[in-house]
Design a protein around this motif. Structure first.
Motif, PDB file in Angstrom:
ATOM      1  N   TRP A  44      -5.910  11.726   0.879  1.00  0.00           N
ATOM      2  CA  TRP A  44      -4.462  11.729   1.103  1.00  0.00           C
ATOM      3  C   TRP A  44      -3.844  10.499   0.455  1.00  0.00           C
ATOM      4  CZ3 TRP A  44      -1.736  15.684   2.811  1.00  0.00           C
ATOM      5  CH2 TRP A  44      -2.392  16.677   3.549  1.00  0.00           C
ATOM      6  N   PHE A  45      -2.770  10.746  -0.320  1.00  0.00           N
ATOM      7  CA  PHE A  45      -1.986   9.645  -0.877  1.00  0.00           C
ATOM      8  C   PHE A  45      -0.572   9.615  -0.290  1.00  0.00           C
ATOM      9  CE2 PHE A  45      -5.313  10.256  -3.968  1.00  0.00           C
ATOM     10  CZ  PHE A  45      -5.609   8.957  -4.366  1.00  0.00           C
ATOM     11  N   GLY A  46      -0.281  10.588   0.508  1.00  0.00           N
ATOM     12  CA  GLY A  46       1.025  10.667   1.131  1.00  0.00           C
ATOM     13  C   GLY A  46       1.267  12.081   1.587  1.00  0.00           C
ATOM     14  N   PRO A  47       2.393  12.352   2.234  1.00  0.00           N
ATOM     15  CA  PRO A  47       2.684  13.706   2.708  1.00  0.00           C
ATOM     16  C   PRO A  47       2.615  14.727   1.569  1.00  0.00           C
ATOM     17  CG  PRO A  47       4.248  12.133   3.610  1.00  0.00           C
ATOM     18  CD  PRO A  47       3.449  11.398   2.594  1.00  0.00           C
ATOM     19  N   GLY A  48       1.752  15.705   1.711  1.00  0.00           N
ATOM     20  CA  GLY A  48       1.628  16.755   0.704  1.00  0.00           C
ATOM     21  C   GLY A  48       0.889  16.347  -0.550  1.00  0.00           C
ATOM     22  N   ALA A  49       0.436  15.104  -0.620  1.00  0.00           N
ATOM     23  CA  ALA A  49      -0.235  14.612  -1.829  1.00  0.00           C
ATOM     24  C   ALA A  49      -1.705  14.364  -1.510  1.00  0.00           C
ATOM     25  CB  ALA A  49       0.420  13.338  -2.333  1.00  0.00           C
ATOM     26  N   LYS A  50      -2.527  15.369  -1.733  1.00  0.00           N
ATOM     27  CA  LYS A  50      -3.953  15.284  -1.466  1.00  0.00           C
ATOM     28  C   LYS A  50      -4.701  15.596  -2.754  1.00  0.00           C
ATOM     29  CE  LYS A  50      -7.396  16.847   1.920  1.00  0.00           C
ATOM     30  NZ  LYS A  50      -7.668  17.804   3.025  1.00  0.00           N
ATOM     31  N   HIS A  51      -5.404  14.606  -3.282  1.00  0.00           N
ATOM     32  CA  HIS A  51      -6.043  14.758  -4.592  1.00  0.00           C
ATOM     33  C   HIS A  51      -7.440  14.151  -4.575  1.00  0.00           C
ATOM     34  CE1 HIS A  51      -1.988  15.529  -6.171  1.00  0.00           C
ATOM     35  NE2 HIS A  51      -1.598  14.423  -5.539  1.00  0.00           N
ATOM     36  N   ARG A  52      -8.266  14.632  -5.473  1.00  0.00           N
ATOM     37  CA  ARG A  52      -9.506  13.931  -5.750  1.00  0.00           C
ATOM     38  C   ARG A  52      -9.171  12.665  -6.534  1.00  0.00           C
ATOM     39  NH1 ARG A  52     -13.942  16.839  -4.440  1.00  0.00           N
ATOM     40  NH2 ARG A  52     -13.664  19.094  -4.186  1.00  0.00           N
TER      41      ARG A  52
ATOM     42  N   HIS B 276      -2.110  12.977  -9.884  1.00  0.00           N
ATOM     43  CA  HIS B 276      -0.798  12.658  -9.302  1.00  0.00           C
ATOM     44  C   HIS B 276       0.271  12.623 -10.399  1.00  0.00           C
ATOM     45  CE1 HIS B 276       2.249  10.713  -6.839  1.00  0.00           C
ATOM     46  NE2 HIS B 276       1.468  10.899  -5.780  1.00  0.00           N
ATOM     47  N   SER B 277       1.435  13.201 -10.104  1.00  0.00           N
ATOM     48  CA  SER B 277       2.499  13.300 -11.102  1.00  0.00           C
ATOM     49  C   SER B 277       3.057  11.930 -11.491  1.00  0.00           C
ATOM     50  CB  SER B 277       3.639  14.177 -10.569  1.00  0.00           C
ATOM     51  OG  SER B 277       4.179  13.632  -9.363  1.00  0.00           O
TER      52      SER B 277
ATOM     53  N   ASP C 276       0.826  -1.201   0.000  1.00  0.00           N
ATOM     54  CA  ASP C 276       0.000   0.000   0.000  1.00  0.00           C
ATOM     55  C   ASP C 276       0.863   1.255   0.000  1.00  0.00           C
ATOM     56  OD1 ASP C 276      -2.746   1.192   0.283  1.00  0.00           O
ATOM     57  OD2 ASP C 276      -1.812   2.011   2.095  1.00  0.00           O
ATOM     58  N   ALA C 277       1.974   1.227   0.719  1.00  0.00           N
ATOM     59  CA  ALA C 277       2.869   2.387   0.762  1.00  0.00           C
ATOM     60  C   ALA C 277       3.450   2.683  -0.614  1.00  0.00           C
ATOM     61  CB  ALA C 277       3.998   2.139   1.767  1.00  0.00           C
ATOM     62  N   HIS C 278       3.837   1.623  -1.342  1.00  0.00           N
ATOM     63  CA  HIS C 278       4.354   1.814  -2.702  1.00  0.00           C
ATOM     64  C   HIS C 278       3.266   2.372  -3.612  1.00  0.00           C
ATOM     65  CE1 HIS C 278       8.469   0.172  -2.929  1.00  0.00           C
ATOM     66  NE2 HIS C 278       8.121  -0.522  -1.858  1.00  0.00           N
ATOM     67  N   LEU C 279       2.058   1.874  -3.473  1.00  0.00           N
ATOM     68  CA  LEU C 279       0.957   2.355  -4.313  1.00  0.00           C
ATOM     69  C   LEU C 279       0.670   3.831  -4.065  1.00  0.00           C
ATOM     70  CD1 LEU C 279      -1.610  -0.591  -4.183  1.00  0.00           C
ATOM     71  CD2 LEU C 279      -0.268   0.161  -6.164  1.00  0.00           C
ATOM     72  N   ARG C 280       0.719   4.257  -2.789  1.00  0.00           N
ATOM     73  CA  ARG C 280       0.441   5.656  -2.465  1.00  0.00           C
ATOM     74  C   ARG C 280       1.445   6.580  -3.152  1.00  0.00           C
ATOM     75  NH1 ARG C 280      -2.803   6.819   2.254  1.00  0.00           N
ATOM     76  NH2 ARG C 280      -3.695   4.921   3.116  1.00  0.00           N
ATOM     77  N   ARG C 281       2.723   6.137  -3.205  1.00  0.00           N
ATOM     78  CA  ARG C 281       3.729   6.958  -3.873  1.00  0.00           C
ATOM     79  C   ARG C 281       3.453   7.063  -5.368  1.00  0.00           C
ATOM     80  NH1 ARG C 281       7.178   4.568   0.108  1.00  0.00           N
ATOM     81  NH2 ARG C 281       7.768   2.813  -1.247  1.00  0.00           N
ATOM     82  N   LEU C 282       2.645   6.149  -5.902  1.00  0.00           N
ATOM     83  CA  LEU C 282       2.278   6.173  -7.318  1.00  0.00           C
ATOM     84  C   LEU C 282       0.925   6.843  -7.560  1.00  0.00           C
ATOM     85  CD1 LEU C 282       3.266   2.511  -8.259  1.00  0.00           C
ATOM     86  CD2 LEU C 282       4.542   4.608  -8.792  1.00  0.00           C
ATOM     87  N   GLY C 283       0.308   7.387  -6.506  1.00  0.00           N
ATOM     88  CA  GLY C 283      -0.987   8.045  -6.667  1.00  0.00           C
ATOM     89  C   GLY C 283      -2.156   7.092  -6.619  1.00  0.00           C
ATOM     90  N   MET C 284      -1.971   5.936  -5.968  1.00  0.00           N
ATOM     91  CA  MET C 284      -3.046   4.955  -5.828  1.00  0.00           C
ATOM     92  C   MET C 284      -3.069   4.433  -4.395  1.00  0.00           C
ATOM     93  SD  MET C 284      -2.615   2.819  -9.397  1.00  0.00           S
ATOM     94  CE  MET C 284      -0.996   3.341  -9.933  1.00  0.00           C
ATOM     95  N   ARG C 285      -4.224   3.957  -3.966  1.00  0.00           N
ATOM     96  CA  ARG C 285      -4.326   3.341  -2.653  1.00  0.00           C
ATOM     97  C   ARG C 285      -5.545   2.416  -2.633  1.00  0.00           C
ATOM     98  NH1 ARG C 285      -6.508   7.507   1.882  1.00  0.00           N
ATOM     99  NH2 ARG C 285      -7.053   5.489   2.813  1.00  0.00           N
TER     100      ARG C 285
END
Length: 882
Positions: free
Chosen positions: A863-871, A829-830, A806-815
């Protein structure tokens, strides 16, 4: 005249204040998605390639690379004009005050020139796929009694004419079109077609290019007349007697026409207007049919059908009463009692288009185009005809009376009507109203007989070009044709059907101008497997000098300008995409091939520095070759058939020796068959069989479409099979025999993977993407994103840490949300943007994902990670895991 200075900033601010309204006026087929206005291209076609930000004014066409930063640049690109002229015209459209020598002033709020009390509805023509179904009911007149669908030449719905009977002789006839309002609402409205309005039965006109045309008043009469006269195409115009001049009669250019008016004074008046328009349009012949002497007032062919008239009686009435009307020559001078100059032996006026005039010269047999200003140039006149002609026809004190000569050129140019560039035909094989025509640049071969470019009686214009070598030869015999088919089959293909399709392409490519569908092929193999050998030794030798041979760095613009109006095969070797720039260059070439596929395909329109447009109509069959196939989109996969060769030998010595012996046998047969005159003899056979190939192609395409479940794919494969069949037989095929043949063939590779829904392809692209994954043990390995999703959901059964996945997925913009069993995919997500960078979903992937079954969107940013908050889009895990 003083120069107009325009305040660009003021005009842009004024345009942005009502940008959405303007965009729907300029591009009726567009649609608004949030702050992005989307459509297919600057021409206004439906689609998604062109994106315009309604807040900032920035726009970009991702298909062509065109872009701009404000409304003025978009206006200039849309209407192919210079920036200053665009600013001036846009300012006037916005109601801003423009004075010569003064800048435009902008005070803030823009008030339209004409206040609109009601919402402005604009017809959407043609009706896009997926549009709502109309209800033929009127709030005042009730349910319709009859409806008539208007269609484009390609068969696309344009709108309806609806009749309401109100009792007795009272009736109401109203137009019904799909419209879009300024607020983006789309619905069917009782609103007429945009002017010039289309004719009824344009699709039948296009399908029967040699049939006589009967013009009547009203759709009810037209439908009755069509039943009585099946050998004719019966047309009418929308709007009744008073709307004749609002209709577009240009599709009747070079057609034999008959006008049958209603038996009343308005009908007679309308018929006279139609006749005048037909003369300007350039109808081949015009005949006026008189109603019967004993007919009652208002009588028409619908009444004739009710009275029991049959086909024979109607045809006899036309034959006995039709009065043929004389057509004045296009170059005849009007308005003076002097004898008209005989220019026809030197040039012919073809028509005009705004300030451009087009002429066909006898000396060069090419179309020359001049602006109105250039017609006053002495050298222009001498390009059209010799000096003696002008001095004798328009004598003046200094040799030529330029004013009278130019005035006459304007007159004959306007009288010839609006110029249609689709009439131009370059070199290659063509079908001309039942005749097989081979255009060789300096001469024509029409049904086997050689003639000059001007001897043929045709509505088309065969322009001179560089002469192609072609000596009269004996066509390939059936045995030789069968041998060529076997030769293509001897190549080491991955799929057995590939040889058949290659042979079919070689038959069809030289006569591509005669085809309703132009198939393309792509030869591919690993390095050293022989793809270039096939291009050089089989394809190139089979199509001969007629081919345009290019490779590697060739651009779409260069290729398009080389082809011009020709219908010649294009051989593109080494069509690789080593880097992003090369891939983009090749994509534009592929789009040119795509535009060439269908006979009814759209024109390619390019702007010029002079502010005018340059039109191209590609009609070539393409053959590409490369190691990597750059066909990615379904629109291309269904038009380009990939033929794959087996990789080089890496097996046992015995297998290598067997393949070497096979190749030696192949080369021997090739040298025996593909002699110096082989291309000419194959071309002669294709031209001789042109009629039966066209007929058989319709059968093959229909059966292939049934078998493959796709009309476009059926056209592609079916046309290639028709070409291959012509090497085996010159007879008309039986549909049942075709079904049996197709059932035996292996088409598994030619059902494009892109037939799959776009949103599922996107999901697969994401899940199949490989990343570097560090396991809990510290070991690094490559894992697919889909595997991480399964692990994070706790469905892997491998005991791996779902938290780590799950942590790896969050860094990719998924959870993964376990309670709801959803995969959340960020909208912006970039990391996802990098994964999809070179795919069709590089921007706006969320819109495609939302079309997945059961997909929803988050109400609030996640939230997908620190500073990464997206619809995000919530995709059910049931679509991913098992």
């Amino acid at each position: 005249m003083g120069k107009i200075s325009v305040d660009f900033g003021a005009v842009n601010r004024a345009a942005l204040a009502r940008y959405s309204d303007l965009l729907f006026e300029w591009f009726p087929s567009g649609h608004l998605q949030g702050k992005e206005f989307r459509l297919g291209n600057l021409k206004g076609d439906p689609g998604k390639s062109l994106s315009i930000n309604v807040s900032t004014g920035r726009w970009a066409d991702f298909a062509t690379g065109d872009s701009g930063g404000d409304p003025i640049s978009l206006y200039a690109a849309r209407f192919s004009i210079e920036q200053n002229e665009a600013a001036q015209r846009l300012a006037e459209e916005l109601g801003l005050n423009v004075n010569r020598g003064r800048s435009v002033k902008f005070s803030g709020t823009v008030t339209p020139i004409r206040e609109r009390q009601k919402a402005k509805w604009m017809p959407i023509v043609p009706v896009p796929d997926g549009a709502p179904t109309p209800k033929f009911e009127h709030y005042r007149y009730g349910t319709a009694t009859e409806t008539w669908a208007y269609r484009s030449p390609e068969g696309r719905l344009l709108g309806h004419i609806v009749r309401f009977d109100r009792g007795g002789a009272k009736k109401e006839i109203l137009p019904l079109t799909l419209c879009r309002a300024e607020n983006c609402r789309v619905m069917w409205r009782w609103k007429s077609f945009p002017k010039p309005r289309p004719l009824f039965c344009l699709d039948q006109l296009a399908a029967q290019p040699s049939a006589k045309v009967l013009i009547v008043e009203g759709e009810k009469t037209a439908s009755a007349a069509q039943r009585l006269l099946p050998a004719f195409v019966v047309v009418t115009w929308p709007g009744g007697c008073k709307a004749v001049r609002d209709a577009d009669f240009s599709p009747l250019y070079q057609r034999d026409t008959f006008v049958w008016p209603d038996n009343d004074q308005p009908g007679q008046d309308a018929a006279r207007k139609v006749v005048q328009i037909l003369k300007r349009t350039g109808a081949r012949s015009i005949s006026l049919v008189n109603p019967p002497d004993d007919a009652c007032d208002g009588w028409d062919l619908a009444d004739a059908e009710v009275e029991g008239w049959g086909t024979v009686r109607v045809e006899e009435h036309i034959r006995d009463t039709a009065r043929h009307l004389d057509l004045e020559p296009a170059n005849q001078r009007l308005g003076s009692g002097n004898s008209d100059p005989d220019a026809t032996k030197h040039f012919r006026a073809l028509g005009y288009d705004h300030d451009r005039f087009h002429f066909l010269t006898s000396r060069g047999c090419q179309v020359l185009t001049f602006s109105g200003r250039l017609l006053r140039d002495r050298s222009t006149l001498l390009m059209l005809a010799p000096l003696d002609y002008w001095t004798e026809s328009f004598p003046g004190q200094r040799g030529i009376d330029m004013d009278k000569a130019v005035d006459w050129l304007f007159e004959v140019g306007f009288k010839a009507g609006v110029f249609d560039p689709k009439r131009l035909r370059g070199r290659g094989g063509w079908w001309d109203k039942g005749r097989a025509v081979l255009h060789l640049g300096s001469r024509l071969v029409v049904d086997g007989k050689t003639c000059s470019l001007t001897e043929i009686e045709s509505g088309y214009i065969y322009e001179a070009g560089r002469a192609l070598h072609y000596a009269p030869v004996t066509p390939l015999s059936d045995d030789e044709a069968q041998t060529f088919l076997e030769l293509c089959d001897m190549l080491r293909w991955e799929r057995s059907i590939s040889g058949l399709l290659l042979a079919g392409w070689c038959v069809l490519a030289p006569i591509s101008g005669a085809l309703c569908w132009r198939p393309h092929i792509w030869i591919t193999s690993p390095s050293g497997a022989g793809k270039s050998w096939v291009m050089d030794n089989i394809i190139r030798r089979a199509v001969g000098e007629l081919a345009i041979v290019v490779q590697s760095k060739t651009t779409e613009a260069g290729l398009r300008q080389e082809i011009q109006g020709d219908a010649r095969p294009v051989l593109f070797d080494e069509a690789e995409g080593e880097d992003q720039r090369s891939r983009e260059r090749m994509q534009t070439v592929i789009e040119l091939a795509r535009a060439s596929s269908s006979e009814g395909g759209a024109e390619i329109i390019k702007g010029t520095s002079s502010g005018n447009v340059k039109r191209y109509l590609a009609r070539s069959c393409f053959a590409f070759s490369s190691i990597n196939v750059l066909v990615r989109h379904f629109a291309d996969e269904s038009r380009i058939t990939v033929l794959s060769l087996l990789p080089p030998d890496d097996g046992s010595e015995e297998l290598i020796r067997a393949n070497s012996e096979h190749f030696a046998k192949l080369k021997n047969r090739l040298e025996e068959l593909l002699t110096a005159d082989f291309a000419s003899r194959l071309l002669a056979r294709s031209v001789a069989n042109m009629s039966i190939i066209r007929t058989n192609a319709q059968v093959f395409c229909g059966v292939a479409a049934e078998y493959l479940g796709s009309r476009r794919l059926g056209d592609q494969i079916g046309t290639l099979l028709a070409g291959a069949h012509s090497l085996q037989s010159r007879a008309q095929v039986n549909p049942e025999k075709v079904r049996e043949m197709i059932a035996r063939l292996d088409f598994s590779e030619y059902v494009p993977r892109s037939e799959e829904l776009d949103e599922r392809r996107l999901m697969s692209t994401l899940l199949e993407h490989m990343i570097r994954f560090q396991e809990a043990s510290g070991l690094a390995c490559d894992r697919a994103i889909g595997e991480l999703v399964v692990a994070a959901a706790g469905d892997s059964g491998s005991g791996e840490s779902d938290e780590l996945a799950d942590a790896h997925l969050r860094r990719l913009g998924m959870r993964v949300e376990k309670p709801t069993r959803n995969l959340l995919v960020s909208n912006s997500h970039s990391a996802i943007a990098r994964i999809l960078k070179e795919t069709p979903w590089a921007k706006g992937w969320s819109r495609a994902l939302k079309r997945l079954p059961g997909a929803t969107t988050t109400k609030n940013p996640t939230w997908f990670g620190p500073g990464a908050k997206h619809r995000a889009v919530c995709v059910p895990l049931s679509l991913i895991t098992f």
